[in-house]
Design a protein around this motif. Structure first.
Motif, PDB file in Angstrom:
ATOM      1  N   VAL A 491       7.103 -40.473 -45.059  1.00  0.00           N
ATOM      2  CA  VAL A 491       5.729 -39.978 -45.020  1.00  0.00           C
ATOM      3  C   VAL A 491       4.844 -40.983 -44.287  1.00  0.00           C
ATOM      4  O   VAL A 491       4.629 -42.105 -44.762  1.00  0.00           O
ATOM      5  N   ALA A 492       4.305 -40.570 -43.139  1.00  0.00           N
ATOM      6  CA  ALA A 492       3.504 -41.448 -42.297  1.00  0.00           C
ATOM      7  C   ALA A 492       2.007 -41.310 -42.549  1.00  0.00           C
ATOM      8  O   ALA A 492       1.241 -42.194 -42.141  1.00  0.00           O
ATOM      9  N   TRP A 493       1.610 -40.217 -43.187  1.00  0.00           N
ATOM     10  CA  TRP A 493       0.170 -39.996 -43.433  1.00  0.00           C
ATOM     11  C   TRP A 493       0.030 -38.970 -44.533  1.00  0.00           C
ATOM     12  O   TRP A 493       0.834 -38.040 -44.659  1.00  0.00           O
ATOM     13  N   ILE A 494      -1.045 -39.133 -45.324  1.00  0.00           N
ATOM     14  CA  ILE A 494      -1.408 -38.185 -46.385  1.00  0.00           C
ATOM     15  C   ILE A 494      -2.914 -37.956 -46.308  1.00  0.00           C
ATOM     16  O   ILE A 494      -3.679 -38.917 -46.196  1.00  0.00           O
ATOM     17  N   GLY A 495      -3.351 -36.716 -46.359  1.00  0.00           N
ATOM     18  CA  GLY A 495      -4.794 -36.467 -46.320  1.00  0.00           C
ATOM     19  C   GLY A 495      -5.126 -35.038 -45.936  1.00  0.00           C
ATOM     20  O   GLY A 495      -4.273 -34.142 -45.965  1.00  0.00           O
ATOM     21  N   ASP A 496      -6.388 -34.836 -45.510  1.00  0.00           N
ATOM     22  CA  ASP A 496      -6.816 -33.506 -45.079  1.00  0.00           C
ATOM     23  C   ASP A 496      -7.884 -33.575 -43.995  1.00  0.00           C
ATOM     24  O   ASP A 496      -8.527 -32.573 -43.684  1.00  0.00           O
ATOM     25  N   ASP A 497      -8.068 -34.757 -43.391  1.00  0.00           N
ATOM     26  CA  ASP A 497      -9.098 -34.939 -42.371  1.00  0.00           C
ATOM     27  C   ASP A 497      -8.453 -34.973 -40.988  1.00  0.00           C
ATOM     28  O   ASP A 497      -7.530 -35.765 -40.742  1.00  0.00           O
ATOM     29  N   GLN A 498      -8.939 -34.134 -40.059  1.00  0.00           N
ATOM     30  CA  GLN A 498      -8.311 -34.022 -38.752  1.00  0.00           C
ATOM     31  C   GLN A 498      -8.420 -35.307 -37.943  1.00  0.00           C
ATOM     32  O   GLN A 498      -7.452 -35.722 -37.299  1.00  0.00           O
ATOM     33  N   GLN A 499      -9.564 -35.982 -37.975  1.00  0.00           N
ATOM     34  CA  GLN A 499      -9.710 -37.213 -37.204  1.00  0.00           C
ATOM     35  C   GLN A 499      -8.774 -38.299 -37.726  1.00  0.00           C
ATOM     36  O   GLN A 499      -8.133 -39.017 -36.950  1.00  0.00           O
ATOM     37  N   ASP A 500      -8.670 -38.401 -39.029  1.00  0.00           N
ATOM     38  CA  ASP A 500      -7.757 -39.378 -39.618  1.00  0.00           C
ATOM     39  C   ASP A 500      -6.321 -39.038 -39.234  1.00  0.00           C
ATOM     40  O   ASP A 500      -5.517 -39.929 -38.913  1.00  0.00           O
ATOM     41  N   LEU A 501      -5.983 -37.760 -39.248  1.00  0.00           N
ATOM     42  CA  LEU A 501      -4.652 -37.331 -38.825  1.00  0.00           C
ATOM     43  C   LEU A 501      -4.399 -37.707 -37.371  1.00  0.00           C
ATOM     44  O   LEU A 501      -3.321 -38.229 -37.036  1.00  0.00           O
ATOM     45  N   ASP A 502      -5.370 -37.454 -36.496  1.00  0.00           N
ATOM     46  CA  ASP A 502      -5.196 -37.779 -35.076  1.00  0.00           C
ATOM     47  C   ASP A 502      -4.936 -39.279 -34.884  1.00  0.00           C
ATOM     48  O   ASP A 502      -4.116 -39.677 -34.053  1.00  0.00           O
ATOM     49  N   ASP A 503      -5.640 -40.092 -35.664  1.00  0.00           N
ATOM     50  CA  ASP A 503      -5.417 -41.540 -35.564  1.00  0.00           C
ATOM     51  C   ASP A 503      -3.981 -41.897 -35.922  1.00  0.00           C
ATOM     52  O   ASP A 503      -3.356 -42.753 -35.273  1.00  0.00           O
ATOM     53  N   HIS A 504      -3.448 -41.262 -36.933  1.00  0.00           N
ATOM     54  CA  HIS A 504      -2.081 -41.572 -37.362  1.00  0.00           C
ATOM     55  C   HIS A 504      -1.047 -40.927 -36.449  1.00  0.00           C
ATOM     56  O   HIS A 504       0.042 -41.486 -36.261  1.00  0.00           O
ATOM     57  N   LEU A 505      -1.359 -39.785 -35.866  1.00  0.00           N
ATOM     58  CA  LEU A 505      -0.464 -39.227 -34.847  1.00  0.00           C
ATOM     59  C   LEU A 505      -0.352 -40.186 -33.667  1.00  0.00           C
ATOM     60  O   LEU A 505       0.742 -40.410 -33.137  1.00  0.00           O
ATOM     61  N   SER A 506      -1.468 -40.783 -33.278  1.00  0.00           N
ATOM     62  CA  SER A 506      -1.448 -41.757 -32.191  1.00  0.00           C
ATOM     63  C   SER A 506      -0.652 -42.998 -32.589  1.00  0.00           C
ATOM     64  O   SER A 506       0.072 -43.573 -31.773  1.00  0.00           O
ATOM     65  N   ARG A 507      -0.785 -43.406 -33.840  1.00  0.00           N
ATOM     66  CA  ARG A 507      -0.089 -44.604 -34.300  1.00  0.00           C
ATOM     67  C   ARG A 507       1.426 -44.441 -34.214  1.00  0.00           C
ATOM     68  O   ARG A 507       2.134 -45.371 -33.810  1.00  0.00           O
ATOM     69  N   TRP A 508       1.926 -43.256 -34.568  1.00  0.00           N
ATOM     70  CA  TRP A 508       3.368 -43.067 -34.640  1.00  0.00           C
ATOM     71  C   TRP A 508       3.948 -42.322 -33.438  1.00  0.00           C
ATOM     72  O   TRP A 508       5.132 -42.503 -33.116  1.00  0.00           O
ATOM     73  N   PHE A 509       3.134 -41.500 -32.775  1.00  0.00           N
ATOM     74  CA  PHE A 509       3.668 -40.642 -31.714  1.00  0.00           C
ATOM     75  C   PHE A 509       2.967 -40.818 -30.372  1.00  0.00           C
ATOM     76  O   PHE A 509       3.159 -40.015 -29.461  1.00  0.00           O
ATOM     77  N   GLY A 510       2.182 -41.872 -30.246  1.00  0.00           N
ATOM     78  CA  GLY A 510       1.589 -42.197 -28.963  1.00  0.00           C
ATOM     79  C   GLY A 510       0.407 -41.332 -28.580  1.00  0.00           C
ATOM     80  O   GLY A 510      -0.161 -40.602 -29.393  1.00  0.00           O
ATOM     81  N   LYS A 511       0.036 -41.419 -27.310  1.00  0.00           N
ATOM     82  CA  LYS A 511      -1.102 -40.652 -26.813  1.00  0.00           C
ATOM     83  C   LYS A 511      -0.763 -39.177 -26.744  1.00  0.00           C
ATOM     84  O   LYS A 511       0.379 -38.808 -26.460  1.00  0.00           O
ATOM     85  N   PRO A 512      -1.748 -38.302 -26.998  1.00  0.00           N
ATOM     86  CA  PRO A 512      -1.482 -36.864 -26.876  1.00  0.00           C
ATOM     87  C   PRO A 512      -1.165 -36.499 -25.434  1.00  0.00           C
ATOM     88  O   PRO A 512      -1.572 -37.183 -24.491  1.00  0.00           O
ATOM     89  N   ALA A 513      -0.462 -35.410 -25.275  1.00  0.00           N
ATOM     90  CA  ALA A 513      -0.051 -34.987 -23.937  1.00  0.00           C
ATOM     91  C   ALA A 513      -1.208 -34.437 -23.133  1.00  0.00           C
ATOM     92  O   ALA A 513      -1.131 -34.366 -21.907  1.00  0.00           O
ATOM     93  N   ASN A 514      -2.279 -34.036 -23.786  1.00  0.00           N
ATOM     94  CA  ASN A 514      -3.430 -33.506 -23.050  1.00  0.00           C
ATOM     95  C   ASN A 514      -4.727 -33.900 -23.743  1.00  0.00           C
ATOM     96  O   ASN A 514      -4.704 -34.493 -24.787  1.00  0.00           O
TER      97      ASN A 514
END
Length: 514
Positions: A491-514
């Motif tokens: 589990v890399a992230w827990i929550g319900d906030d989109q901005q917080d999720l985006d920060d953790h997506l960047s942390r583990w999966f790099g920059k978004p493709a678009n």
């Protein structure tokens, strides 16, 4: 040809991997010009096609990484040694759709009695849908994992031993024993406790040499089963390194302490077994017709580093320890799951800056813990009065559910929690195979991608959809609103906030493709 040790600069997360430059690192020379180098043939070369190497190859192939596995042996091992897959390894097999196939070739037994062979049943309600041990012949699990890797497109070359290598700012040139040279972006040593890759890399392997040695083999016996069972029960009261167990078709698995410590490269003889059986049991049980004979020691060592530049270590090449508790194969397979997606991300060009560094940061402490618990278990196997007194005390303490549960979760690796920072207790842990509206959670992880499980139905993975899958399921049985899972199920992230999720997506999966 081998290159000195150095610490590589983190790689970029550009869409195409930007190779690090090593010309400014003291003691490391850049290799010859591009025109003189061997052609770049692979993304990753793996030395060793045991369970760790085969599993790593498969994980890399899920992300279209070009993989070559080099195995020095010309043929797979022929002797049938039984190994055990613990709960966490069974979960990982389920995540890749392999468990049903593997289970056909194994035998399930309760998940208890692992720690120092103290015979206590597993506590009720272990947090897993796969709370059992699967005993399976080692050649079978190696074959199944190798077959899985080749079906995904990995190449395996047998009879090919790594003799030397040199790394530079663009990759690794690997020289085989016959002088052939191959080229790859990375090299991973999965070549066992006497790893050639680790030795050439110059990585320290501190620890303790073997103090005791145990003989193990399969053979037929010449006395009735009742006589064997009575003697094993009698000796087993104090000597936990001794047993004779029926193995089918008239054969027995025989384990007996050796008289001393010898060169493990030299296999024991049947006469060695007879002598030690007579010493300990007063009879050699008429053993004859051995199928295979081997020895193992209690050497305990851990590599100082799992990565030097473009060369990495995994499995027994990174750590060795006594087999008590049956953790060795499992630890290596779990290394492969941790490393595979991270190394693939580096090669595919989307890895965050320090993602590959988290391989050592996460797995080195796990190996340290395994080494410590096997040291403790070996002490409890001693027939001396002091260790026997501690063993009796621990046997009493394991009647407490909390103690028994803690030790079972430690041995089976479901108690691991990686340090992802502050957060709920679930953060950094693996998530069990819960029911979801599309079936089972692990069925959604077969492709080796991340997964966002969204109970709010309000979030999105956006520009990370090429690396992370999405499931909206308000009915999922979770105590938290949403979880982001890495490809290894942690589990890399827990929550319900989109901005917080985006920060953790960047942390583990790099920059978004678009």
């Amino acid at each position: 040809m081998h290159s000195p040790q150095f610490t590589a600069e983190p790689l970029s997360n550009d869409t195409v991997e930007r190779d690090f430059t090593v010309c400014d690192v003291p003691g490391l020379r850049s290799s010859a010009s591009g025109a003189d180098r061997a052609p770049l043939m692979f993304d990753v070369i793996i030395a060793g096609c045991g369970p760790t190497g085969a599993m790593l190859a498969a994980e890399l192939r899920l992300h279209d990484v070009r993989v070559l596995v080099l195995e020095k042996e010309t043929e797979p091992v022929s002797f049938v040694r039984i190994v055990g897959l613990h709960i966490r390894s069974l979960e990982l097999m389920a995540m890749r759709g392999l468990l049903d196939r593997i289970r056909e070739h194994g035998r399930q037994r309760p998940a208890g009695g692992f720690f120092a062979a103290i015979n206590k049943p597993a506590p009720q309600g272990l947090d897993s849908a796969h709370a059992y041990l699967l005993g399976i012949p080692q050649p079978v699990i190696v074959h199944l994992l190798e077959e899985h890797a080749t079906q995904l497109g990995a190449q395996v070359r047998r009879g090919c031993a790594v003799a030397d290598f040199e790394q530079d700012d663009e990759g690794v040139t690997v020289e085989l024993a016959d002088g052939e040279q191959l080229r790859s972006r990375y090299l991973v040593g999965c070549d066992g406790g006497r790893s050639t890759v680790r030795k050439l890399l110059g990585v320290g392997f501190p620890g303790e040499p073997s103090r005791t040695e145990t003989l193990m083999g399969e053979m037929e016996v010449g006395v009735p089963q009742e006589e064997i069972a009575a003697k094993v029960t009698e000796i087993g009261e104090t000597n936990k390194r001794f047993w004779l167990r029926p193995f089918g078709e008239g054969a027995y698995s025989v384990v007996v302490p050796a008289a001393g410590v010898s060169d493990r490269a030299e296999p024991p003889t049947l006469e060695d077994f007879k002598q030690q059986l007579r010493t300990i049991a007063g009879t050699d049980f008429g053993v004859h017709s051995p199928r295979w004979l081997s020895r193992f020691g209690d050497a305990t060592r851990l590599a100082e580093s799992y990565r030097v530049g473009r060369v990495l270590l995994a499995g027994d090449a990174a750590h060795i320890h006594p087999p008590t508790g049956g953790q060795g194969l499992n630890l290596g397979v779990q290394d492969a799951f941790n490393l595979g997606w991270k190394l693939a991300a580096q090669i595919r060009g989307w890895a965050p800056k320090t993602l590959l560094d988290t391989y050592q940061a996460e797995r080195h402490p796990v190996a340290e813990d395994v080494l410590d618990n096997t040291r403790a278990q070996m002490e409890l196997h001693s027939t001396e009065p002091g260790p026997q007194a501690v063993r009796r005390l621990l046997t009493e303490l394991m009647d407490f559910d909390e103690v028994n549960r803690y030790l079972i979760e430690k041995i089976t690796a479901i108690g691991i929690r990686y340090d992802f920072g502050e957060g709920p207790d679930l953060l950094g842990r693996r998530l069990r195979d819960i029911d979801v509206k599309q079936g089972h959670l692990y069925g959604l992880l077969h492709r080796g991608r991340g997964l966002l499980l969204d109970r709010t139905e309000r979030l999105t993975v956006g520009g990370w959809s090429d690396r992370v899958d999405y499931l909206a399921d308000p009915t999922a049985v979770l105590d938290v609103p949403c979880v982001l899972l890495r490809p290894d199920g942690h589990v890399a992230w827990i929550g319900d906030d989109q901005q917080d999720l985006d920060d953790h997506l960047s942390r583990w999966f790099g920059k978004p493709a678009n």
